[in-house]
Design a protein around this motif. Sequence first.
Motif, PDB file in Angstrom:
ATOM      1  N   GLY A  49      -6.714  55.034  80.299  1.00 22.22           N
ATOM      2  CA  GLY A  49      -7.979  54.624  79.715  1.00 22.22           C
ATOM      3  C   GLY A  49      -9.090  55.558  80.125  1.00 22.22           C
ATOM      4  O   GLY A  49      -8.948  56.351  81.049  1.00 22.22           O
ATOM      5  N   THR A  58     -15.559  53.083  75.747  1.00 26.47           N
ATOM      6  CA  THR A  58     -14.283  53.026  76.450  1.00 26.47           C
ATOM      7  C   THR A  58     -13.152  53.138  75.441  1.00 26.47           C
ATOM      8  O   THR A  58     -13.317  52.829  74.260  1.00 26.47           O
ATOM      9  N   TYR A  60      -8.511  53.018  75.375  1.00 30.80           N
ATOM     10  CA  TYR A  60      -7.315  52.714  76.139  1.00 30.80           C
ATOM     11  C   TYR A  60      -6.067  53.150  75.395  1.00 30.80           C
ATOM     12  O   TYR A  60      -6.033  53.202  74.162  1.00 30.80           O
ATOM     13  N   LYS A  65      -3.760  48.368  76.088  1.00 33.71           N
ATOM     14  CA  LYS A  65      -4.885  47.777  75.372  1.00 33.71           C
ATOM     15  C   LYS A  65      -4.788  46.254  75.384  1.00 33.71           C
ATOM     16  O   LYS A  65      -3.743  45.674  75.111  1.00 33.71           O
ATOM     17  N   THR A  69      -9.023  46.896  81.739  1.00 30.27           N
ATOM     18  CA  THR A  69     -10.435  47.088  81.452  1.00 30.27           C
ATOM     19  C   THR A  69     -11.036  48.067  82.448  1.00 30.27           C
ATOM     20  O   THR A  69     -10.877  47.901  83.658  1.00 30.27           O
ATOM     21  N   SER A 108      -8.412  62.000  75.911  1.00 32.05           N
ATOM     22  CA  SER A 108      -7.275  61.474  76.653  1.00 32.05           C
ATOM     23  C   SER A 108      -6.364  62.544  77.235  1.00 32.05           C
ATOM     24  O   SER A 108      -5.378  62.209  77.885  1.00 32.05           O
TER      25      SER A 108
END
Length: 126
Positions: A49, A58, A60, A65, A69, A108
């Motif tokens: 994430g 944000t 993920y 997902k 968090t 990512s």
Amino acid sequence: QAQLVESGGGMVQAGGSLRLSCARSGGTFSSYGMGWFRQAPGKDREFVGLINWSGVNTAYADSVKGRFTISRDNAKNTMHLQMNSLKPEDTATYYCGVHKTPYGRTWSNPNEYNFWGQGTQVTVSS
């Protein structure tokens, strides 16, 4: 010298929760996006994430997902990963990374991050 310290890992049963923390020294979080990545034995480091420099955005990996968090506190130079409903496949060493570009778009790709910590081990049993 910049340093990152990951903490909060441990061993839990499937369905349990852990909260990982990342603290930075030798700089500030405020202008950089950050990400969580994990690596299992024999595997490449994979994206978990991210959170952008301001904390507004944000994202993920599909595999986490709805269960994980990310949050950050720029004033304290800390970032957290709340992990719920853990699965055995979440077992890995977890690393936090600082994006290489200030105010940059956070992606990512682990090659776009600096990893300056040793990681924290997460083990999830069946």
